[in-house]
Write a protein that holds these residues in place. Sequence first.
Motif, PDB file in Angstrom:
ATOM      1  N   GLN A 364       0.746  -1.079   0.018  1.00  0.00           N
ATOM      2  CA  GLN A 364      -0.047   0.011  -0.062  1.00  0.00           C
ATOM      3  C   GLN A 364       0.908   1.211  -0.161  1.00  0.00           C
ATOM      4  O   GLN A 364       2.061   1.173   0.232  1.00  0.00           O
ATOM      5  CB  GLN A 364      -1.131   0.009   1.256  1.00  0.00           C
ATOM      6  CG  GLN A 364      -0.089   0.124   2.664  1.00  0.00           C
ATOM      7  CD  GLN A 364      -1.108   0.275   3.804  1.00  0.00           C
ATOM      8  OE1 GLN A 364      -2.365   0.437   3.714  1.00  0.00           O
ATOM      9  NE2 GLN A 364      -0.527   0.492   4.994  1.00  0.00           N
ATOM     10  N   LEU A 399      -5.227   6.023  -7.754  1.00  0.00           N
ATOM     11  CA  LEU A 399      -6.537   5.629  -6.892  1.00  0.00           C
ATOM     12  C   LEU A 399      -7.356   5.120  -7.916  1.00  0.00           C
ATOM     13  O   LEU A 399      -7.827   5.802  -9.018  1.00  0.00           O
ATOM     14  CB  LEU A 399      -6.968   6.972  -6.258  1.00  0.00           C
ATOM     15  CG  LEU A 399      -6.423   7.441  -4.931  1.00  0.00           C
ATOM     16  CD1 LEU A 399      -6.887   8.675  -4.442  1.00  0.00           C
ATOM     17  CD2 LEU A 399      -6.036   6.460  -4.010  1.00  0.00           C
ATOM     18  N   PRO A 403     -10.145   5.664  -0.869  1.00  0.00           N
ATOM     19  CA  PRO A 403      -9.454   5.176   0.118  1.00  0.00           C
ATOM     20  C   PRO A 403     -10.209   4.977   1.395  1.00  0.00           C
ATOM     21  O   PRO A 403     -11.187   5.621   1.927  1.00  0.00           O
ATOM     22  CB  PRO A 403      -8.372   5.924   0.601  1.00  0.00           C
ATOM     23  CG  PRO A 403      -7.962   6.951  -0.421  1.00  0.00           C
ATOM     24  CD  PRO A 403      -9.349   7.040  -1.162  1.00  0.00           C
ATOM     25  N   ALA A 444      -3.873   3.758   0.788  1.00  0.00           N
ATOM     26  CA  ALA A 444      -4.773   2.786  -0.389  1.00  0.00           C
ATOM     27  C   ALA A 444      -3.721   1.744  -0.840  1.00  0.00           C
ATOM     28  O   ALA A 444      -2.560   1.974  -0.806  1.00  0.00           O
ATOM     29  CB  ALA A 444      -5.072   3.821  -1.489  1.00  0.00           C
TER      30      ALA A 444
END
Length: 860
Positions: A364, A399, A403, A444
């Motif tokens: 992440q 993204l 998130p 994320a």
Amino acid sequence: MSPEVVIVRRRGRRFWRRARRLVGALAWVATLGVLYVALPDPFGARLGVTVVSGNSMLPTYETGDAVVTWRTGDYDTGTPIVYAVPADQVGAGVFVVHRVVDREGDTYVTRGDNNDGDDHWRPTDREVQGRVVARVPYGAFLLRWVTSPLAMAAACGMFTMFAVLAGGRGKDRGKRRGEGPGKGGGGAPGPDRPSGPEGSGRRRAETSGPALTRRRALGFAVLVAVVAVPTGTAATLGGVLSDGLLATAAAADLTPSPVTVVQQLTSDQPLEYCATVTVTNVSTQSVAWHTTIDVSAERAGSISQSSGVTTVSFAPTAWEVTGAPYNAVLAPGAGTQFQYCAARSVPSLTPATLSVSVDAQATQVCVTATVSTASTHWVRWSATIDRTTPGLTNPSYWLTAVPASSYGLASVGFTAATGTWQVRGAADTEYVRAGTDRTFGWCAPLDTAAPLGTTTSTATVTSFSQASYCVSVTVTTAATEWVRWQTTISHTTPGLTSQAYWLTSAPMPSNAATASFTAGTGTWVVGGVAHNGFVKAGSPVTWSYCAATETLGVAEATVAATVTSFSGTTYCADVTVSTTAMDWVRWQATLTHATPGLTATPYWLAAPGTPSNAATVSFDAGTGTWVLRGVSHNAYIKAGSSVTWSFCAPPSQAVLTEATTTVTLASTGGGQFCADVTVSTAATDWIAWRSTIERTTPGVSAASYWLTAVPTTLTGVQSHSFTAASGTWVAKGLAHNAYIKAGSPVSWTYCAPLQTGGSALVDATLSAVVDNAWGTHSYCATVTVSTTSPTPVAWRATIDHGTPGLTATHRWLTAQPTNVWNAQPQSFAAGTGTWVLVGAGHNATVVAGTPTTFGFCTPY
């Protein structure tokens, strides 16, 4: 009038007379009580009344309440009190209603119930007006009327008038009763008429006449004058002056006042700020101050709270204020402070400057974003995060959804097609201004759909056995940011080119996932799993697999052994097997008496040892030859990849090696001697030792220490053999010390009988001293026995005509003395007077430098 009627009238007059007297007494008491309350300490009462002004004691007391205090001189923690600000401190003379929270020496620490901190004033008992004993809600108006000089004067006048009139009427009637029916007073005495001479009645009448009335009137006037004087009458009312009690609610005159006003913000929040305002009188006269404050300069629109100040009028640009009752007038050079808080309205969203710090991990990416603005006022910030945001341009960080883990922000909207995320501040981070940056962040997962990066794979075989081998694969990249990896294993992969490693099917990998496998070429494509699907420079990924291998032939390995431990019961050794073969071979090792590291006789094997990480193939007891092979996990070796295994076996004592023996005489006495023996060797490896003690052994070569049998007292040694003819004794070690090598000697001891006869005796040097003599044929002598021998020897003493100290003819012995001590007679020759003696048990030996003595007396 009948006597019965007269009696009734007189009884009725007596009742009313007594009632008037009671009313007069109560009126005087009330008058004195008013004076007692009105006068200041130390002449008056401890009772006090104070009007509350301000919010510092909310909700206990409100502005306009009246509190009644009682002065005791000692106030416990938690007690609300009224005190005057000490004369040497700011605000001197102002009265404060606060609660005691602590004591500091002889002073009180106080705090308002609605305040966050303690007062900076420290009053003593002298400044305290008293503890609060009662509260009169909204009692300020009643107090202003009741405690005014006019009301108190009227009360005193009324009470005094009642006292004078009630007392005066009774006395006048007494006077009339004293006069009787006629002016001469010649009437007969009655129940209400005093008995005695007429003169006595007249004196009483004169005493109760106009003169007494005038005196009472004068006293009434004096009381009214005292009560009516306004000076000091309000001192017991908590310091509230009479003028203040009579003041109206009319607004103060707001003509310009000669004061300076300094405002200092004590807190500055987005929707409210608080400030402390210091007002100082810079003139030479007392002034009733006022000032105007512009709260719109701080973007405020209303006053949320204030203390120590009175609002005259309010507009955001002009808040006109004057002092509260206790600080409305400032003496020359004096100052006061008041506090207020002003409310701000919620501003609209404003785009802010954004900078990010990226902490990208293997699975992440966590981002810390800092929001800043050039505005000097608080603004509600907003920001946009997309694929072009500096620091987030790596496709792995893009993204794909809002998130799930974030802080310090509120999501406004997200566009999946472009990965655009609009956010704004939330909670403590909602507002920002210049110099006060805000921080928010999120984590994320890395985008598993990101393009593959350029990577390099290195394979290392970590284990190899007859059935299988295992490989560790490391994937690296030169990219400075995380990239998605994939690698290919084939017959040409460095480290896996040996035919033993060729794959016929896809193995089950660890920390990786199979993407494809081509059986014809043995080509295997592998990618990462969830927790290690990305790599970057300095952060490689390692995964592994195990696969079946072919069975290979057996090859004799080179063997080298190292003894790791040795005791009297066992020894252990590490054995390393190696080969010069460039590819894996199945090894076999042979141990013999000639194996390097095992050539010492204690290591010769009479039976197989107990191996670890190896298995016995065969053992030849006649030659001590032991053949072994590896087990499943270490059966294969190649050049540079040796295998180490170990074994333990009992040491051999089949061959004893003569050690170097050093003997040191430890003690003699009691007919025996004891010796310390040290055995050592120059051998660099362990040997099973033997030690030989004989008549020529240094330290015990004197005849006194020759052995005639095996010593009966042994410590740390056991007897191996003994030769009686030569007195030669061979000893060997016990289980715990049977072996020695260079630097590791062994010590042991033995004790044996001391040889005190025959050839063991050594003639000692004698000298005699006559202690007592009786005539020419009777005397007692002490003989000193000494030797030059450096070791203790069994001594023999011979006394004759030439013995020093006994050469005189009258000292010659003609018979063997019967009285002798510390020696044992051996023989006596009467013809020559020669007497031979040896030592007793406790002094049978003598050494150079340590002589012994014995004595005798000749016969009488």
